[in-house]
Design a protein around this motif. Sequence first.
Motif, PDB file in Angstrom:
ATOM      1  N   ASP A 135     -38.177  61.468  13.425  1.00 45.89           N
ATOM      2  CA  ASP A 135     -38.962  62.655  13.053  1.00 45.89           C
ATOM      3  C   ASP A 135     -40.090  62.258  12.113  1.00 45.89           C
ATOM      4  OD1 ASP A 135     -37.410  64.541  14.487  1.00 45.89           O
ATOM      5  OD2 ASP A 135     -35.874  64.457  12.929  1.00 45.89           O
ATOM      6  N   GLU A 181     -29.806  66.522  20.667  1.00 45.71           N
ATOM      7  CA  GLU A 181     -30.873  67.175  19.906  1.00 45.71           C
ATOM      8  C   GLU A 181     -30.809  68.688  20.063  1.00 45.71           C
ATOM      9  OE1 GLU A 181     -34.939  65.208  19.630  1.00 45.71           O
ATOM     10  OE2 GLU A 181     -34.273  64.779  21.642  1.00 45.71           O
ATOM     11  N   PHE A 199     -45.095  74.977  19.689  1.00 50.21           N
ATOM     12  CA  PHE A 199     -45.705  73.716  19.249  1.00 50.21           C
ATOM     13  C   PHE A 199     -46.521  73.088  20.381  1.00 50.21           C
ATOM     14  CE2 PHE A 199     -45.090  69.029  19.311  1.00 50.21           C
ATOM     15  CZ  PHE A 199     -45.830  68.677  18.199  1.00 50.21           C
ATOM     16  N   VAL A 228     -32.657  71.193  21.181  1.00 48.58           N
ATOM     17  CA  VAL A 228     -33.872  71.442  21.978  1.00 48.58           C
ATOM     18  C   VAL A 228     -33.860  72.848  22.563  1.00 48.58           C
ATOM     19  CG1 VAL A 228     -35.151  70.711  24.026  1.00 48.58           C
ATOM     20  CG2 VAL A 228     -34.154  68.997  22.521  1.00 48.58           C
ATOM     21  N   ARG A 277     -31.237  60.513  19.296  1.00 44.58           N
ATOM     22  CA  ARG A 277     -32.395  60.559  18.376  1.00 44.58           C
ATOM     23  C   ARG A 277     -31.987  60.705  16.921  1.00 44.58           C
ATOM     24  NH1 ARG A 277     -37.080  63.227  20.750  1.00 44.58           N
ATOM     25  NH2 ARG A 277     -37.930  61.224  21.293  1.00 44.58           N
ATOM     26  N   PHE A 300     -36.863  70.453  12.703  1.00 49.83           N
ATOM     27  CA  PHE A 300     -36.156  69.279  13.209  1.00 49.83           C
ATOM     28  C   PHE A 300     -35.505  68.504  12.061  1.00 49.83           C
ATOM     29  CE2 PHE A 300     -38.301  69.051  17.525  1.00 49.83           C
ATOM     30  CZ  PHE A 300     -37.134  68.957  18.251  1.00 49.83           C
ATOM     31  N   LEU A 313     -40.389  74.831  19.503  1.00 48.69           N
ATOM     32  CA  LEU A 313     -40.854  73.765  20.394  1.00 48.69           C
ATOM     33  C   LEU A 313     -41.890  74.240  21.410  1.00 48.69           C
ATOM     34  CD1 LEU A 313     -40.428  70.754  20.701  1.00 48.69           C
ATOM     35  CD2 LEU A 313     -38.499  71.202  22.220  1.00 48.69           C
ATOM     36  N   LYS A 346     -32.627  58.956  26.712  1.00 46.14           N
ATOM     37  CA  LYS A 346     -31.656  58.956  25.603  1.00 46.14           C
ATOM     38  C   LYS A 346     -30.463  59.877  25.872  1.00 46.14           C
ATOM     39  CE  LYS A 346     -34.717  60.479  22.776  1.00 46.14           C
ATOM     40  NZ  LYS A 346     -35.786  60.570  23.807  1.00 46.14           N
ATOM     41  N   THR A 347     -30.766  61.133  26.243  1.00 46.88           N
ATOM     42  CA  THR A 347     -29.686  62.113  26.404  1.00 46.88           C
ATOM     43  C   THR A 347     -28.743  61.696  27.521  1.00 46.88           C
ATOM     44  OG1 THR A 347     -31.244  63.812  25.712  1.00 46.88           O
ATOM     45  CG2 THR A 347     -29.225  64.579  26.730  1.00 46.88           C
ATOM     46  N   PHE A 366     -42.867  61.041  14.923  1.00 43.36           N
ATOM     47  CA  PHE A 366     -43.525  62.301  15.278  1.00 43.36           C
ATOM     48  C   PHE A 366     -44.442  62.828  14.177  1.00 43.36           C
ATOM     49  CE2 PHE A 366     -40.138  62.142  18.402  1.00 43.36           C
ATOM     50  CZ  PHE A 366     -40.782  62.585  19.548  1.00 43.36           C
ATOM     51  N   ARG A 411     -31.642  67.796  11.986  1.00 45.83           N
ATOM     52  CA  ARG A 411     -31.202  66.405  12.054  1.00 45.83           C
ATOM     53  C   ARG A 411     -30.393  66.036  10.789  1.00 45.83           C
ATOM     54  NH1 ARG A 411     -33.466  64.982  17.076  1.00 45.83           N
ATOM     55  NH2 ARG A 411     -35.568  65.135  16.295  1.00 45.83           N
ATOM     56  N   ILE A 440     -40.108  60.373  24.358  1.00 44.24           N
ATOM     57  CA  ILE A 440     -39.733  61.538  25.167  1.00 44.24           C
ATOM     58  C   ILE A 440     -39.541  61.087  26.616  1.00 44.24           C
ATOM     59  CG2 ILE A 440     -40.481  63.833  25.930  1.00 44.24           C
ATOM     60  CD1 ILE A 440     -42.455  63.809  23.520  1.00 44.24           C
ATOM     61  N   GLY A 441     -38.391  61.391  27.175  1.00 37.91           N
ATOM     62  CA  GLY A 441     -38.133  61.065  28.578  1.00 37.91           C
ATOM     63  C   GLY A 441     -37.610  59.654  28.815  1.00 37.91           C
ATOM     64  N   TYR A 448     -42.297  73.688  29.172  1.00 38.72           N
ATOM     65  CA  TYR A 448     -43.213  73.476  28.040  1.00 38.72           C
ATOM     66  C   TYR A 448     -43.666  72.014  27.907  1.00 38.72           C
ATOM     67  CZ  TYR A 448     -38.618  72.501  25.964  1.00 38.72           C
ATOM     68  OH  TYR A 448     -37.353  72.030  25.727  1.00 38.72           O
TER      69      TYR A 448
HETATM   70  N1  LIG Z   1     -39.821  65.527  15.306  1.00 40.36           N
HETATM   71  C1  LIG Z   1     -40.339  65.967  16.480  1.00 40.36           C
HETATM   72  N2  LIG Z   1     -41.619  66.403  16.532  1.00 40.36           N
HETATM   73  C2  LIG Z   1     -42.158  66.851  17.678  1.00 40.36           C
HETATM   74  N3  LIG Z   1     -41.485  66.940  18.827  1.00 40.36           N
HETATM   75  C3  LIG Z   1     -40.215  66.504  18.815  1.00 40.36           C
HETATM   76  C4  LIG Z   1     -39.584  65.994  17.665  1.00 40.36           C
HETATM   77  N4  LIG Z   1     -38.329  65.645  17.996  1.00 40.36           N
HETATM   78  C5  LIG Z   1     -38.161  65.933  19.291  1.00 40.36           C
HETATM   79  N5  LIG Z   1     -39.305  66.458  19.789  1.00 40.36           N
HETATM   80  C6  LIG Z   1     -39.530  66.982  21.131  1.00 40.36           C
HETATM   81  C7  LIG Z   1     -39.869  65.995  22.208  1.00 40.36           C
HETATM   82  C8  LIG Z   1     -39.298  66.647  23.444  1.00 40.36           C
HETATM   83  O1  LIG Z   1     -40.218  67.567  23.997  1.00 40.36           O
HETATM   84  C9  LIG Z   1     -38.089  67.429  22.931  1.00 40.36           C
HETATM   85  C10 LIG Z   1     -36.782  66.712  23.129  1.00 40.36           C
HETATM   86  O2  LIG Z   1     -36.906  65.309  22.914  1.00 40.36           O
HETATM   87  P1  LIG Z   1     -36.400  64.247  24.018  1.00 40.36           P
HETATM   88  O3  LIG Z   1     -37.058  62.967  23.668  1.00 40.36           O
HETATM   89  O4  LIG Z   1     -36.813  64.755  25.360  1.00 40.36           O
HETATM   90  O5  LIG Z   1     -34.914  64.237  23.879  1.00 40.36           O
HETATM   91  O6  LIG Z   1     -38.316  67.623  21.549  1.00 40.36           O
END
Ligand SMILES: Nc1ncnc2c1ncn2[C@H]1C[C@H](O)[C@@H](COP(=O)(O)O)O1
Length: 207
Positions: free
Chosen positions: A87, A31, A42, A33, A82, A57, A39, A13-14, A91, A61, A9-10, A147
């Motif tokens: 996933d 993604e 979560f 998002v 991603r 996801f 999200l 990539k995007t 994750f 995906r 995350i961060g 978030y």
């Molecule tokens: N499979 C995932 N499980 C939990 N969280 C996820 C998953 N895929 C993406 N995420 C989250 C992580 C970030 O908060 C956002 C977007 O991802 P990013 O790496 O910032 O592009 O979704």
Amino acid sequence: MHIAIVGNIGAGKTTLANKLAHHFNWEVFLEDVDHNPYLKDFYDDMPRWAFHLQVYFLNSRFRQTQHIKKLQSASKGVIQDRTIYEDAHIFAANLHQSTLMSERDYQNYLGLFESMISMVDPPDLLLYLRADLPKLVQQIERRNRDYENNIKIEYLKNLNEHYEHWISNYKSGRLLIVDVNNLDYVHNPEDLSVIIDKINSTLFGLF
Ligand SMILES: Nc1ncnc2c1ncn2[C@H]1C[C@H](O)[C@@H](COP(=O)(O)O)O1
Ligand SMILES: Nc1ncnc2c1ncn2[C@@H]1O[C@H](COP(=O)(O)OP(=O)(O)O)[C@@H](O)[C@H]1O
């Protein structure tokens, strides 16, 4: 040609996906998002929403991979932000290992993943953006999604460990690892050129 950008995350990539799509004039797949219905919940309560988010996801995906497959067969270039592999291997595995997802839910999830994965083609190039925790934290803060403000360092650290393990075992195709800790392709075009040169060299044997 299909390049998939993977990383924590961060990691950037995007940002890179958009820049590469522009450079190669290929289609970009980002993604889901902003319209993700789970999200925010979560991040507020991981044990409660882990399974729901992973199924969401996974499905999103999987649809993306089927769309990419169609473009590939029409010889169109694709940059993907991603992958479905992350996933499951990053994750969901991390949530299970951290006891934030129950054994029962994890096995149920894995069954679904296994059924889907046989229909997924690996990318021509997997581009892993390796970033240390300070870089990730700085860029998550810079992006400032509300978030994500409470993401714990421990969570990012565990994800990074899963990434390193997964990448060191990745055998499904060409792999390029780029350490982005000292790269700023947002402000320095030369840093973007470094990555593009590496891609050209890995994929096309140029340079
Ligand atoms: N499979 C995932 N499980 C939990 N969280 C996820 C998953 N895929 C993406 N995420 C989250 C992580 C970030 O908060 C956002 C977007 O991802 P990013 O790496 O910032 O592009 O979704
Ligand atoms: N290499 C980089 N150097 C400096 N800033 C970056 C870099 N990569 C991304 N950023 C910035 O960090 C933030 C997060 O990047 P983003 O591409 O959304 O990451 P990801 O998609 O991997 O979660 C954005 O504000 C972006 O402009």
